[in-house]
Design a protein around this motif. Structure first.
Motif, PDB file in Angstrom:
ATOM      1  N   ARG A 159      93.324   0.081  25.575  1.00 35.99           N
ATOM      2  CA  ARG A 159      94.654   0.546  25.182  1.00 35.99           C
ATOM      3  C   ARG A 159      95.066   1.768  25.995  1.00 35.99           C
ATOM      4  NH1 ARG A 159      96.527   1.936  18.976  1.00 35.99           N
ATOM      5  NH2 ARG A 159      98.755   2.079  19.397  1.00 35.99           N
ATOM      6  N   GLN A 160      94.093   2.661  26.241  1.00 37.91           N
ATOM      7  CA  GLN A 160      94.387   3.869  27.018  1.00 37.91           C
ATOM      8  C   GLN A 160      94.426   3.596  28.514  1.00 37.91           C
ATOM      9  OE1 GLN A 160      91.332   6.582  25.758  1.00 37.91           O
ATOM     10  NE2 GLN A 160      91.972   6.502  23.606  1.00 37.91           N
ATOM     11  N   THR A 161      93.705   2.537  28.941  1.00 39.24           N
ATOM     12  CA  THR A 161      93.644   2.194  30.367  1.00 39.24           C
ATOM     13  C   THR A 161      93.952   0.713  30.534  1.00 39.24           C
ATOM     14  OG1 THR A 161      91.801   3.780  30.481  1.00 39.24           O
ATOM     15  CG2 THR A 161      92.248   2.468  32.459  1.00 39.24           C
ATOM     16  N   PRO A 162      95.194   0.291  30.293  1.00 41.55           N
ATOM     17  CA  PRO A 162      95.510  -1.141  30.399  1.00 41.55           C
ATOM     18  C   PRO A 162      95.329  -1.646  31.827  1.00 41.55           C
ATOM     19  CG  PRO A 162      97.514   0.175  30.174  1.00 41.55           C
ATOM     20  CD  PRO A 162      96.371   1.105  29.952  1.00 41.55           C
ATOM     21  N   CYS A 163      94.924  -2.914  31.934  1.00 37.94           N
ATOM     22  CA  CYS A 163      94.667  -3.539  33.247  1.00 37.94           C
ATOM     23  C   CYS A 163      93.811  -2.630  34.112  1.00 37.94           C
ATOM     24  CB  CYS A 163      95.983  -3.876  33.953  1.00 37.94           C
ATOM     25  SG  CYS A 163      97.044  -4.979  33.014  1.00 37.94           S
ATOM     26  N   PRO A 164      92.575  -2.351  33.710  1.00 39.77           N
ATOM     27  CA  PRO A 164      91.770  -1.328  34.394  1.00 39.77           C
ATOM     28  C   PRO A 164      91.360  -1.677  35.808  1.00 39.77           C
ATOM     29  CG  PRO A 164      90.467  -2.468  32.722  1.00 39.77           C
ATOM     30  CD  PRO A 164      91.875  -2.917  32.537  1.00 39.77           C
ATOM     31  N   GLY A 165      91.368  -2.953  36.178  1.00 40.75           N
ATOM     32  CA  GLY A 165      91.039  -3.327  37.553  1.00 40.75           C
ATOM     33  C   GLY A 165      89.601  -3.067  37.940  1.00 40.75           C
ATOM     34  N   ILE A 166      88.687  -3.159  36.974  1.00 42.65           N
ATOM     35  CA  ILE A 166      87.261  -3.005  37.246  1.00 42.65           C
ATOM     36  C   ILE A 166      86.530  -4.212  36.651  1.00 42.65           C
ATOM     37  CG2 ILE A 166      87.351  -0.488  37.245  1.00 42.65           C
ATOM     38  CD1 ILE A 166      86.258  -0.549  34.377  1.00 42.65           C
ATOM     39  N   TYR A 167      85.258  -4.370  37.008  1.00 45.15           N
ATOM     40  CA  TYR A 167      84.448  -5.413  36.398  1.00 45.15           C
ATOM     41  C   TYR A 167      83.984  -4.947  35.016  1.00 45.15           C
ATOM     42  CZ  TYR A 167      84.197  -7.763  40.939  1.00 45.15           C
ATOM     43  OH  TYR A 167      84.519  -8.416  42.085  1.00 45.15           O
ATOM     44  N   LEU A 168      83.779  -5.882  34.117  1.00 49.06           N
ATOM     45  CA  LEU A 168      83.278  -5.528  32.789  1.00 49.06           C
ATOM     46  C   LEU A 168      81.987  -4.724  32.885  1.00 49.06           C
ATOM     47  CD1 LEU A 168      83.888  -8.875  30.847  1.00 49.06           C
ATOM     48  CD2 LEU A 168      85.215  -6.762  30.679  1.00 49.06           C
ATOM     49  N   ARG A 169      81.185  -5.033  33.888  1.00 47.53           N
ATOM     50  CA  ARG A 169      79.907  -4.327  34.095  1.00 47.53           C
ATOM     51  C   ARG A 169      80.107  -2.831  34.317  1.00 47.53           C
ATOM     52  NH1 ARG A 169      76.148  -1.756  34.309  1.00 47.53           N
ATOM     53  NH2 ARG A 169      74.062  -2.158  35.159  1.00 47.53           N
ATOM     54  N   GLN A 170      81.313  -2.437  34.746  1.00 48.26           N
ATOM     55  CA  GLN A 170      81.573  -1.038  35.070  1.00 48.26           C
ATOM     56  C   GLN A 170      82.074  -0.220  33.883  1.00 48.26           C
ATOM     57  OE1 GLN A 170      84.015  -2.453  38.588  1.00 48.26           O
ATOM     58  NE2 GLN A 170      83.142  -0.591  39.483  1.00 48.26           N
ATOM     59  N   LEU A 171      82.244  -0.849  32.741  1.00 47.15           N
ATOM     60  CA  LEU A 171      82.685  -0.096  31.566  1.00 47.15           C
ATOM     61  C   LEU A 171      81.622   0.923  31.156  1.00 47.15           C
ATOM     62  CD1 LEU A 171      84.284  -2.818  29.259  1.00 47.15           C
ATOM     63  CD2 LEU A 171      85.461  -0.907  30.343  1.00 47.15           C
ATOM     64  N   GLU A 172      82.042   2.148  30.959  1.00 50.22           N
ATOM     65  CA  GLU A 172      81.120   3.207  30.548  1.00 50.22           C
ATOM     66  C   GLU A 172      81.370   3.528  29.074  1.00 50.22           C
ATOM     67  OE1 GLU A 172      78.724   4.441  32.254  1.00 50.22           O
ATOM     68  OE2 GLU A 172      79.155   3.732  34.291  1.00 50.22           O
ATOM     69  N   ILE A 173      80.992   2.601  28.193  1.00 47.51           N
ATOM     70  CA  ILE A 173      81.173   2.772  26.756  1.00 47.51           C
ATOM     71  C   ILE A 173      79.805   2.688  26.099  1.00 47.51           C
ATOM     72  CG2 ILE A 173      82.235   1.848  24.665  1.00 47.51           C
ATOM     73  CD1 ILE A 173      84.431   0.669  26.396  1.00 47.51           C
ATOM     74  N   PRO A 174      79.358   3.735  25.421  1.00 48.88           N
ATOM     75  CA  PRO A 174      78.027   3.714  24.790  1.00 48.88           C
ATOM     76  C   PRO A 174      77.861   2.507  23.861  1.00 48.88           C
ATOM     77  CG  PRO A 174      78.961   5.921  24.713  1.00 48.88           C
ATOM     78  CD  PRO A 174      80.053   5.017  25.209  1.00 48.88           C
TER      79      PRO A 174
END
Length: 398
Positions: A159-174
């Motif tokens: 929601r804060q970063t719509p269409c982030p343009g990264i791979y799911l693997r790059q998500l930095e969410i604990p």
């Protein structure tokens, strides 16, 4: 045992309301609760005469289940029976649940309902837009009880970063990894559609496999396998390659003719042809070619298995490249190989508007089982000398 000797009907009626989410939804919906009256099957006059003890036991059973005065699970609606032998008797006619708490207590769902209400408050405090979905699918809310912190973290990030343009693997969410998202894609899709603006959702991308494209993540690119068919027409001396679709859209060489075949071995063994290449092994993944705009003005020849799906793929490629022509997919080829026919497991039956009249005739023969049930003639069944002969005719006549 007669139908009126147990409270089975009461429980079934209430469990149905629980299983469709109606009771949970009422826990958080505004407005008063309307008392629920459930009519009972009760003994007839004849049954009272012959089964009076059973009827008395049934009444006692209901009264015990109704609970004590301090906390009634339900109240009993009585009707008077004036029997010529037994005299006047009070017979239960219906049970009435006056509050939602009574129903939940009767079903043993009080704790689950309290947990749902707690989750509802926590989730809507962060994302009020989810209220409608949570009321519509309350059992899903409970089914995801233990993973809501991670789900909400993902929703908040996108929601804060719509269409982030990264791979799911790059998500930095604990606590969130790619496997977690893969497991919960369907539910995450429902949540994200509720909270994201329309501009952040690609509505053309549907299904769990299209999650990345739908919400603006990078996805693993399709790879295209091809061979150049002319030893003097290679890419830095390489004739057999598999590259990402984006790179295929920008080939450093431009072939004069393109062949597309389904089977890998047919692609590897395909005859030589001047300044041509053969693409193979894509199956229904032909959409990977759609952005190769340099193919739009090239002669394209398609050879698929002669079954309903082979013709469906031919129809598909013509959506992108209408000039595509087929070979070895004609009626004469089908009939001349009758001894080699196999069977399709799940034939296609939809209309294919982009087939030529001759191709449509073969397709209709296959999908309507005009010669035999679920006929399939695989590419491998056609002799390679026939393949060479047809390819030579294409080279000569275009």
């Amino acid at each position: 045992m007669t139908a009126w000797t147990r409270d089975i009907d009461i429980r079934k009626r209430l469990e149905k309301k629980w299983n469709n989410g109606q009771l949970l939804a009422q826990c958080v919906s505004p407005g008063p609760f309307n008392p629920l009256r459930i009519p009972l099957k009760h003994p007839t006059a004849k049954e009272l005469t012959h089964e009076f003890d059973a009827a008395r036991t049934w009444i006692g059973h209901l009264m015990a289940h109704a609970g004590k005065q301090s906390f009634k699970k339900f109240t009993i609606e009585w009707q008077e029976s004036n029997h010529r032998t037994l005299g006047r008797n009070q017979i239960p006619r219906a049970v009435i649940f006056h509050t939602l708490d009574q129903i939940l207590h009767y079903l043993g769902k009080t704790v689950a309902a309290e947990r749902y209400q707690s989750l509802f408050r926590e989730i809507t405090a962060l994302h009020p837009e989810l209220a409608e979905l949570l009321i519509e699918r309350p059992l899903d809310v409970l089914a995801h009880d233990t993973v809501w912190p991670s789900l909400l973290a993902i929703v908040s990030f996108i929601r804060q970063t719509p269409c982030p343009g990264i791979y799911l693997r790059q998500l930095e969410i604990p606590g969130v990894d790619t496997k977690f998202i893969e497991t919960h894609k369907a539910w995450l899709t429902r949540l994200l559609i509720q909270v994201l603006p329309g501009s952040a959702v690609n509505e053309q991308a549907r299904g769990a496999s299209a999650f990345e494209r739908r919400f603006g993540f990078l996805s693993k690119p399709a790879r295209i396998r091809f061979r150049t068919l002319d030893p003097d027409f290679t890419i830095m001396g390489l004739s057999d390659m598999e590259i990402p679709e984006h790179d295929f859209c920008h080939l450093p060489i431009m072939p004069d003719t393109i062949f597309i075949v389904e089977n890998d071995i047919n692609g590897l063994a395909f005859p030589r042809f001047p300044r041509a290449l053969v693409i193979f092994g894509l199956g229904y993944g032909l959409s990977a070619l759609s952005n190769a705009h340099w193919m739009q003005d090239k002669p394209i020849w398609y050879w698929g298995d002669m079954d309903t799906h082979g013709f469906a793929m031919l129809d598909q490629i013509r959506h992108y490249f209408p000039q595509t022509r087929s070979f070895l997919m004609d009626y004469a080829t089908l009939l001349s190989h009758r001894a080699l026919w196999g069977r399709e497991t799940s034939p296609a039956t939809r209309d294919l508007p982009l087939l030529t009249p001759d191709e449509a005739r073969v397709y209709d023969t296959l999908r309507h089982n005009l010669h035999a049930p679920m006929v399939r003639l695989e590419q491998e069944q056609i002799s390679f000398s026939q393949v060479r002969s047809v390819v030579k005719a294409i080279q000569t006549n275009g």
